[in-house]
Motif scaffolding. Structure first.
Motif, mmCIF file in Angstrom:
data_model
loop_
_atom_site.group_PDB
_atom_site.id
_atom_site.type_symbol
_atom_site.label_atom_id
_atom_site.label_comp_id
_atom_site.label_asym_id
_atom_site.label_seq_id
_atom_site.Cartn_x
_atom_site.Cartn_y
_atom_site.Cartn_z
ATOM 1 N N UNK A 106 -50.537 -37.307 -13.674
ATOM 2 C CA UNK A 106 -49.527 -38.320 -13.979
ATOM 3 C C UNK A 106 -49.961 -39.665 -13.088
ATOM 4 N N UNK A 107 -50.087 -40.510 -13.728
ATOM 5 C CA UNK A 107 -50.350 -41.924 -13.100
ATOM 6 C C UNK A 107 -49.388 -42.877 -13.423
ATOM 7 N N UNK A 108 -48.637 -43.191 -12.214
ATOM 8 C CA UNK A 108 -47.475 -44.171 -12.196
ATOM 9 C C UNK A 108 -47.809 -45.378 -11.407
ATOM 10 N N UNK A 109 -47.582 -46.545 -11.803
ATOM 11 C CA UNK A 109 -47.469 -47.790 -11.143
ATOM 12 C C UNK A 109 -46.295 -48.540 -10.951
ATOM 13 N N UNK A 110 -45.885 -48.700 -10.005
ATOM 14 C CA UNK A 110 -44.502 -49.293 -9.441
ATOM 15 C C UNK A 110 -44.660 -50.658 -8.602
ATOM 16 N N UNK A 111 -43.751 -51.483 -8.776
ATOM 17 C CA UNK A 111 -43.775 -52.565 -7.933
ATOM 18 C C UNK A 111 -42.280 -52.503 -7.153
ATOM 19 N N UNK A 112 -42.575 -52.482 -5.779
ATOM 20 C CA UNK A 112 -41.567 -52.284 -4.812
ATOM 21 C C UNK A 112 -40.948 -53.592 -4.253
ATOM 22 N N UNK A 113 -39.872 -53.997 -4.481
ATOM 23 C CA UNK A 113 -39.094 -55.180 -4.068
ATOM 24 C C UNK A 113 -38.747 -54.966 -2.557
ATOM 25 N N UNK A 114 -38.937 -55.769 -1.506
ATOM 26 C CA UNK A 114 -38.542 -55.471 -0.270
ATOM 27 C C UNK A 114 -37.799 -56.849 0.352
ATOM 28 N N UNK A 115 -36.967 -56.605 1.305
ATOM 29 C CA UNK A 115 -36.597 -57.916 2.200
ATOM 30 C C UNK A 115 -37.210 -57.724 3.637
ATOM 31 N N UNK A 116 -37.965 -58.770 4.067
ATOM 32 C CA UNK A 116 -38.492 -58.277 5.359
ATOM 33 C C UNK A 116 -38.151 -59.717 6.252
ATOM 34 N N UNK A 117 -37.403 -59.552 7.216
ATOM 35 C CA UNK A 117 -37.289 -60.817 8.101
ATOM 36 C C UNK A 117 -38.306 -60.951 8.773
ATOM 37 N N UNK A 118 -39.005 -62.041 8.768
ATOM 38 C CA UNK A 118 -40.134 -62.507 9.413
ATOM 39 C C UNK A 118 -39.890 -63.405 10.415
ATOM 40 N N UNK A 119 -40.740 -63.336 11.721
ATOM 41 C CA UNK A 119 -40.522 -64.246 12.802
ATOM 42 C C UNK A 119 -40.575 -65.711 12.242
ATOM 43 N N UNK A 120 -39.643 -66.652 13.000
ATOM 44 C CA UNK A 120 -39.616 -67.990 12.648
ATOM 45 C C UNK A 120 -41.190 -68.555 12.554
ATOM 46 N N UNK A 121 -42.143 -68.305 13.539
ATOM 47 C CA UNK A 121 -43.509 -68.773 13.484
ATOM 48 C C UNK A 121 -44.140 -68.660 12.147
ATOM 49 N N UNK A 122 -44.012 -67.241 11.661
ATOM 50 C CA UNK A 122 -44.728 -66.931 10.458
ATOM 51 C C UNK A 122 -44.335 -67.702 9.363
ATOM 52 N N UNK A 123 -42.715 -68.062 9.197
ATOM 53 C CA UNK A 123 -42.128 -68.713 8.026
ATOM 54 C C UNK A 123 -42.634 -70.226 8.143
ATOM 55 N N UNK A 124 -42.589 -70.688 9.282
ATOM 56 C CA UNK A 124 -43.065 -71.978 9.487
ATOM 57 C C UNK A 124 -44.411 -72.369 8.981
ATOM 58 N N UNK A 125 -45.311 -71.449 9.442
ATOM 59 C CA UNK A 125 -46.917 -71.268 9.239
ATOM 60 C C UNK A 125 -47.151 -71.403 7.875
ATOM 61 N N UNK A 126 -46.509 -70.063 7.110
ATOM 62 C CA UNK A 126 -47.152 -69.749 5.869
ATOM 63 C C UNK A 126 -46.103 -70.121 4.742
ATOM 64 N N UNK A 127 -44.676 -70.454 5.321
ATOM 65 C CA UNK A 127 -43.811 -70.570 4.042
ATOM 66 C C UNK A 127 -43.414 -69.315 3.496
ATOM 67 N N UNK A 128 -42.697 -69.289 2.477
ATOM 68 C CA UNK A 128 -42.375 -68.129 1.845
ATOM 69 C C UNK A 128 -41.072 -67.742 2.017
ATOM 70 N N UNK A 129 -40.449 -66.682 1.752
ATOM 71 C CA UNK A 129 -39.250 -66.254 2.035
ATOM 72 C C UNK A 129 -39.221 -64.831 2.330
#
Length: 180
Positions: A50-73
């Protein structure tokens, strides 16, 4: 590049652990996993795999420096592909982050297989690599943060899955014995 590995045995048979995998989320220990969507599932008529492909949606609070440098949510997505082989009694899972993959990649491999004493061996490994060779200090900090977060999530996942298995098999089993 950072590496993570762990291995341990679950006190349940392989078939119970594999069934439990489809009930792993949601659970109170893994609140970062918000959604699980099956993209594709197929059974090989020759092998029964049995082969299964899934997409997991996560919420990860990133450090401010990562969000400022790379953007994203805080929203992040992971692609997971699993193979359940009933003949060899193995389940293998590979996953990779889809979000911010242009900056860093986390390749994870998991294997479930039976032990001689009727339990299930879990092995997990991950390789975390920054894709920013020109910015070595930033790449090193990013890899370090990702590795720490991965390890925290792995420990939460172990606790959560242990609870799921207990709820599915131990509590349910004791109820059946009470009604017999």
């Amino acid at each position: 590049m950072r590496y993570f590995t762990q291995a341990f045995d679950y006190d349940h048979s392989w078939s119970k652990v594999v069934i439990g995998m489809w009930h792993k989320y949601p659970n109170p220990h893994c609140t970062h996993v918000m959604s699980v969507d099956v993209v594709d599932r197929s059974v090989d008529p020759q092998t029964g795999i049995i082969r299964t492909e899934r997409i997991l949606g996560c919420k990860q609070r990133a450090p401010t420096w990562i969000v400022k440098l790379f953007g994203g949510s805080e929203d992040a997505f992971v692609r997971e592909i699993s193979f359940v082989d009933p003949t060899t009694q193995t389940m293998t899972i590979s996953s990779v982050n889809l979000s911010l993959a242009q900056f860093a990649v986390c390749n994870e491999s998991i294997r479930y297989s039976p032990t001689p004493d009727g339990r299930t061996r879990f092995t997990q490994s991950a390789e975390i690599e920054s894709r920013m060779a020109l910015w070595h200090s930033v790449a090193d900090r990013l890899e370090s943060w990702l590795a720490t977060r991965f390890e925290q999530n792995a420990q939460s996942g172990k606790l959560g899955f242990t609870d799921v298995l207990r709820q599915l098999w131990e509590e349910h089993g004791s109820e059946q014995h009470q009604h017999a």
